[in-house]
Design a protein around this motif. Structure first.
Motif, PDB file in Angstrom:
ATOM      1  N   ASN A  43      27.646  12.065  -8.977  1.00 33.37           N
ATOM      2  CA  ASN A  43      26.814  13.238  -8.846  1.00 33.37           C
ATOM      3  C   ASN A  43      26.104  13.278  -7.504  1.00 33.37           C
ATOM      4  OD1 ASN A  43      26.560  15.441 -10.385  1.00 33.37           O
ATOM      5  ND2 ASN A  43      24.798  14.716 -11.549  1.00 33.37           N
ATOM      6  N   GLN A  44      25.444  12.223  -7.299  1.00 34.69           N
ATOM      7  CA  GLN A  44      24.625  12.164  -6.092  1.00 34.69           C
ATOM      8  C   GLN A  44      25.490  12.243  -4.835  1.00 34.69           C
ATOM      9  OE1 GLN A  44      22.479   8.531  -6.749  1.00 34.69           O
ATOM     10  NE2 GLN A  44      20.685   9.606  -7.569  1.00 34.69           N
ATOM     11  N   ALA A  45      26.595  11.514  -4.904  1.00 36.25           N
ATOM     12  CA  ALA A  45      27.485  11.521  -3.746  1.00 36.25           C
ATOM     13  C   ALA A  45      27.971  12.929  -3.454  1.00 36.25           C
ATOM     14  CB  ALA A  45      28.652  10.579  -3.987  1.00 36.25           C
ATOM     15  N   MET A  46      28.397  13.603  -4.521  1.00 35.35           N
ATOM     16  CA  MET A  46      28.898  14.965  -4.328  1.00 35.35           C
ATOM     17  C   MET A  46      27.809  15.882  -3.827  1.00 35.35           C
ATOM     18  SD  MET A  46      32.010  14.708  -4.689  1.00 35.35           S
ATOM     19  CE  MET A  46      32.475  16.417  -4.583  1.00 35.35           C
ATOM     20  N   GLN A  47      26.639  15.695  -4.377  1.00 42.48           N
ATOM     21  CA  GLN A  47      25.525  16.535  -3.946  1.00 42.48           C
ATOM     22  C   GLN A  47      25.260  16.349  -2.456  1.00 42.48           C
ATOM     23  OE1 GLN A  47      22.010  15.700  -6.398  1.00 42.48           O
ATOM     24  NE2 GLN A  47      21.940  17.860  -6.959  1.00 42.48           N
ATOM     25  N   ALA A  48      25.240  15.085  -2.111  1.00 44.73           N
ATOM     26  CA  ALA A  48      24.941  14.775  -0.724  1.00 44.73           C
ATOM     27  C   ALA A  48      25.973  15.426   0.201  1.00 44.73           C
ATOM     28  CB  ALA A  48      24.906  13.262  -0.507  1.00 44.73           C
ATOM     29  N   LEU A  51      25.622  19.152   0.291  1.00 47.71           N
ATOM     30  CA  LEU A  51      24.449  19.498   1.073  1.00 47.71           C
ATOM     31  C   LEU A  51      24.723  19.339   2.556  1.00 47.71           C
ATOM     32  CD1 LEU A  51      21.753  20.579   0.218  1.00 47.71           C
ATOM     33  CD2 LEU A  51      20.801  18.288   0.453  1.00 47.71           C
ATOM     34  N   LEU A  55      24.541  22.072   5.484  1.00 43.98           N
ATOM     35  CA  LEU A  55      23.334  21.786   6.262  1.00 43.98           C
ATOM     36  C   LEU A  55      23.152  22.748   7.430  1.00 43.98           C
ATOM     37  CD1 LEU A  55      21.031  19.791   6.109  1.00 43.98           C
ATOM     38  CD2 LEU A  55      22.205  18.386   7.778  1.00 43.98           C
TER      39      LEU A  55
ATOM     40  N   GLN B  92      15.373  19.915  -0.085  1.00 46.30           N
ATOM     41  CA  GLN B  92      16.519  19.008  -0.094  1.00 46.30           C
ATOM     42  C   GLN B  92      17.040  18.808   1.330  1.00 46.30           C
ATOM     43  OE1 GLN B  92      19.028  21.131  -2.846  1.00 46.30           O
ATOM     44  NE2 GLN B  92      18.729  19.619  -4.466  1.00 46.30           N
ATOM     45  N   ARG B  93      17.170  19.928   1.996  1.00 43.83           N
ATOM     46  CA  ARG B  93      17.716  19.867   3.357  1.00 43.83           C
ATOM     47  C   ARG B  93      16.858  18.990   4.255  1.00 43.83           C
ATOM     48  NH1 ARG B  93      20.132  25.554   5.573  1.00 43.83           N
ATOM     49  NH2 ARG B  93      21.742  25.783   3.964  1.00 43.83           N
ATOM     50  N   LEU B  96      17.388  15.432   3.584  1.00 47.29           N
ATOM     51  CA  LEU B  96      18.684  14.987   4.073  1.00 47.29           C
ATOM     52  C   LEU B  96      18.678  14.793   5.582  1.00 47.29           C
ATOM     53  CD1 LEU B  96      21.594  14.300   3.325  1.00 47.29           C
ATOM     54  CD2 LEU B  96      22.161  16.702   3.609  1.00 47.29           C
ATOM     55  N   ARG B 147      22.967   8.329   0.193  1.00 37.66           N
ATOM     56  CA  ARG B 147      22.828   8.466  -1.252  1.00 37.66           C
ATOM     57  C   ARG B 147      21.634   7.696  -1.760  1.00 37.66           C
ATOM     58  NH1 ARG B 147      23.396   6.254  -5.396  1.00 37.66           N
ATOM     59  NH2 ARG B 147      23.979   4.313  -4.337  1.00 37.66           N
ATOM     60  N   LEU B 150      18.472   9.477  -0.831  1.00 39.03           N
ATOM     61  CA  LEU B 150      18.258  10.678  -1.636  1.00 39.03           C
ATOM     62  C   LEU B 150      17.880  10.322  -3.069  1.00 39.03           C
ATOM     63  CD1 LEU B 150      21.195  12.956  -0.389  1.00 39.03           C
ATOM     64  CD2 LEU B 150      18.799  12.982   0.294  1.00 39.03           C
ATOM     65  N   SER B 151      18.468   9.257  -3.561  1.00 39.59           N
ATOM     66  CA  SER B 151      18.220   8.929  -4.965  1.00 39.59           C
ATOM     67  C   SER B 151      16.784   8.485  -5.183  1.00 39.59           C
ATOM     68  CB  SER B 151      19.185   7.837  -5.421  1.00 39.59           C
ATOM     69  OG  SER B 151      18.877   6.631  -4.733  1.00 39.59           O
ATOM     70  N   LEU B 156      14.455  15.805  -6.669  1.00 33.37           N
ATOM     71  CA  LEU B 156      15.256  16.715  -5.851  1.00 33.37           C
ATOM     72  C   LEU B 156      16.749  16.554  -6.115  1.00 33.37           C
ATOM     73  CD1 LEU B 156      13.466  16.395  -2.381  1.00 33.37           C
ATOM     74  CD2 LEU B 156      13.362  18.304  -3.974  1.00 33.37           C
ATOM     75  N   PHE B 157      17.106  15.297  -6.425  1.00 33.76           N
ATOM     76  CA  PHE B 157      18.549  15.065  -6.482  1.00 33.76           C
ATOM     77  C   PHE B 157      19.022  14.522  -7.812  1.00 33.76           C
ATOM     78  CE2 PHE B 157      19.778  16.083  -2.347  1.00 33.76           C
ATOM     79  CZ  PHE B 157      18.689  15.807  -1.527  1.00 33.76           C
ATOM     80  N   GLY B 158      18.245  14.620  -8.786  1.00 34.37           N
ATOM     81  CA  GLY B 158      18.692  13.991 -10.005  1.00 34.37           C
ATOM     82  C   GLY B 158      19.694  14.814 -10.800  1.00 34.37           C
ATOM     83  N   ARG B 159      19.678  16.075 -10.600  1.00 29.84           N
ATOM     84  CA  ARG B 159      20.436  16.943 -11.503  1.00 29.84           C
ATOM     85  C   ARG B 159      21.932  16.975 -11.215  1.00 29.84           C
ATOM     86  NH1 ARG B 159      17.126  21.509 -11.125  1.00 29.84           N
ATOM     87  NH2 ARG B 159      14.921  20.930 -11.248  1.00 29.84           N
ATOM     88  N   HIS B 160      22.518  17.534 -12.205  1.00 32.43           N
ATOM     89  CA  HIS B 160      23.968  17.728 -12.134  1.00 32.43           C
ATOM     90  C   HIS B 160      24.248  18.998 -11.357  1.00 32.43           C
ATOM     91  CE1 HIS B 160      27.077  15.433 -14.279  1.00 32.43           C
ATOM     92  NE2 HIS B 160      26.081  14.875 -14.981  1.00 32.43           N
ATOM     93  N   THR B 161      24.432  18.918 -10.189  1.00 31.61           N
ATOM     94  CA  THR B 161      24.695  20.174  -9.470  1.00 31.61           C
ATOM     95  C   THR B 161      26.145  20.287  -8.979  1.00 31.61           C
ATOM     96  OG1 THR B 161      23.873  19.132  -7.496  1.00 31.61           O
ATOM     97  CG2 THR B 161      22.367  20.575  -8.678  1.00 31.61           C
ATOM     98  N   VAL B 162      26.911  19.350  -9.360  1.00 36.15           N
ATOM     99  CA  VAL B 162      28.308  19.394  -8.916  1.00 36.15           C
ATOM    100  C   VAL B 162      29.086  20.501  -9.627  1.00 36.15           C
ATOM    101  CG1 VAL B 162      30.461  18.110  -8.834  1.00 36.15           C
ATOM    102  CG2 VAL B 162      28.341  16.989  -8.300  1.00 36.15           C
TER     103      VAL B 162
END
Lengths: 422, 162
Positions: A43-48, A51, A55, B92-93, B96, B147, B150-151, B156-162
């Motif tokens: 999840n996190q990897a994909m999000q990153a 993003l 960017l 988030q941006r 990052l 990662r 961010l973690s 900000l990054f916990g959710r399932h956004t994939v």
């Protein structure tokens, strides 16, 4: 396919980069669904990654940045152009130095050649102040020598065959045709009289005392053993326009004294003296006479020994021819001898009226005037010579003018550019 | 170009300088570009090099730790005052960006080229003048680090956004 977490993590990057085949991909997803940790990881990897990919959305280059880099590049370009032009001008300057020096050298060479090859020193002959032909001084040594050689001459102008002692080298005229040239005791003078010079002079005199001066001239003539070859008086006393024109033959040895004596008469306005060197002609004729006389002698001898009448006739004919030639030459020699022994003086005595301005007698101002006139004459002659020189120069301009043009062009290349370069 | 510079340098001013420098280098070198690579690759390379040079120069003076940058007023993005400024995505941006800027340079350059610019591995290898294997390893490590950063902010990054 069963995947453990280690494998999962190992393949994670490949999964993100979509480099896995479908089978492995599915296996990964199944594992992620099954394994909570790996799931979060994925999840996190994909999000990153997502993003990251997003960017730069909406990112624009700020205007000032654009302006700044454009300015920077333009400055760079200008600098480059500047460097280029500098290099170019440096090269040009260095070339200029070469060109200038070469052009200068070439100009000098062209000038040198043009002038050197076309200029003749002859063209520069200018008349010296007393050289205009009016005054010809007889070589004094010659005259002196002549005086010596003439010492033994008799008063009569015709050399007689009767053994008159003649100066050595003088040709004897024998009526019987025997050979001529005799050497006498005056052999030592032979070298001196090798030069034959005929002298003559002219005088033009003005006077207010015409009669007195005319009589004075007559006295002079007698005194120096001279005689009038011709004499003529014109004009009348009332108008004071009388003129005496005469040719006086003066013994050559007394010529100078006679002329000096003449100086006191009236005012001399013209003096002329001439000395004609006829040495070569004289010797020429003398030599011929010798030859002819020996020929005649031979003929006479042949005459005596002649056997036949026809021979006699032939010999006599030839002898007559030779005799005629001899006579012709002898006549020339006689004439020369007479002029040698007696110099001609051409005399003009002009009467001036009472109201005529008294000519100043050779005073300083007179001499100055004379000198001035001479110079004027010299100037005229110089002008003539210059005109002649110019005429001679004209064809040479055909060479000089192109050369000059080349020189000018080269000089302009050499020096003209200096003003144009920055 | 600007994007790369911005992501590499971390702030606008430095990015500007880098870009200027890169532009000048391009101008100077354009005559010698023989087409051994694609023009884009060549431009990337020059840009990356000028950024790396600038970073190395800065390193000599200051530290590039995240904290130091935060102290110096780190402002990585073109921030305009809009309502979105405080949105989740914006947050988030920002995080990052900071994380990227905190990466060591070798990883940062690989990540920027791969995940942000989307270059292929071969291209990246050419730009960075290394082999693909090295690139992959850098990317892998870089991603891992990102990662992990961010973690640490799970809200900000916990959710399932994939």
């Amino acid at each position: 396919m069963n995947m453990n977490c280690t494998t999962f993590r190992a393949n994670l990057d490949a999964y993100i980069d979509s480099e896995l085949d479908r089978k492995t991909r599915r296996a990964m997803e199944e594992h992620a669904a099954a394994c909570p940790e790996c799931g979060v990881l994925l999840n996190q990897a994909m999000q990153a990654v997502t993003l990251c990919a997003e960017l730069n959305e909406g990112l624009t280059v700020p205007l000032e940045c654009q302006a700044a880099w454009r300015r920077a590049v333009r400055a760079e370009a200008d600098e480059k152009a500047e460097r280029k032009s500098q290099a170019r001008s440096q090269r040009r300057a260095r070339r200029n130095v070469w060109v200038r020096s070469l052009a200068g050298l070439a100009a000098a060479l062209v000038l040198f050649f043009a002038v050197g090859t076309t200029l003749d020193m002859d063209d520069f002959e200018l008349p010296s102040s007393r050289d205009s032909g009016r005054y010809d001084s007889a070589p004094s040594e010659n005259y002196g020598a002549y005086e010596e050689s003439a010492a033994g001459m008799s008063a009569s102008y015709m050399a007689t065959p009767a053994g008159a002692s003649n100066a050595a080298g003088d040709v004897l005229l024998e009526s019987d045709g025997s050979t001529g040239t005799q050497t006498t005791a005056a052999t030592a003078q032979k070298s001196a009289s090798d030069v034959v010079v005929l002298r003559s002079a002219a005088r033009s005199i003005t006077t207010k005392e015409f009669e007195t001066d005319a009589l004075f001239v007559n006295d002079l003539v007698s005194e120096y053993g001279a005689y009038f070859e011709s004499r003529r008086v014109t004009g009348n006393a009332e108008d004071a326009s009388r003129m005496l024109k005469a040719t006086v033959r003066v013994p050559s040895e007394s010529l100078d004294n006679f002329l000096t004596a003449l100086d006191v008469v009236g005012t001399i306005i013209v003096r002329e003296e001439y000395a004609e060197d006829i040495t070569s002609d004289y010797n020429d004729v003398a030599a011929r006479l010798e030859v002819l006389r020996s020929q005649l002698q031979q003929l006479n001898e042949m005459n005596a020994k002649a056997k036949s009448v026809s021979d006699l006739i032939e010999i006599n004919e030839r002898a007559n021819e030779v005799t005629a030639e001899i006579e012709a030459y002898e006549s020339r020699i006689r004439d020369w001898n007479s002029r040698r022994s007696y110099s001609s003086v051409s005399l003009t005595l002009t009467e001036l009226g009472e109201d005529a301005p008294e000519p100043v007698q050779k005073s300083l101002s007179e001499r100055m005037k004379e000198a001035f006139d001479d110079s004027i004459q010299w100037l005229k002659d110089f002008g003539q010579s210059a005109a002649v020189f110019g005429a001679a120069l004209l064809p040479r301009l055909a060479v000089w003018l192109p050369a000059a043009i080349i020189v000018i062009v080269l000089l302009r290349v050499a020096f003209g550019r200096k003003k144009k370069t920055k | 170009m600007y994007a790369v510079a911005l992501r590499m340098c971390g702030n606008r001013e430095d990015a500007q300088d880098c870009m200027q420098e890169a532009m000048i280098r391009i101008y100077r070198a354009i005559a010698t570009f023989k087409g051994q690579s694609s023009f884009a690759t060549w431009v990337y390379r020059i840009t990356m090099n000028s950024c790396l040079d600038e970073l190395r120069r800065r390193k000599a003076r200051t530290s590039t730790s995240l904290d130091a940058m935060l102290e110096n007023g780190f402002s990585p993005s073109d921030e305009t005052d809009t309502p979105e400024r405080h949105s989740l995505q914006a947050e988030q941006r920002r995080l990052l960006e900071k994380a990227i800027a905190a990466l060591p340079e070798d990883m940062r350059s690989a990540i920027v080229l791969r995940d942000i610019q989307g270059c292929s591995y071969d291209e990246i290898a050419e730009v960075l003048d290394t082999n693909v294997g090295t690139i992959k390893s850098r990317i892998s490590r870089g991603r891992e680090r990102l990662r992990s950063v961010l973690s640490q902010q799970p809200e900000l990054f916990g959710r399932h956004t994939v």
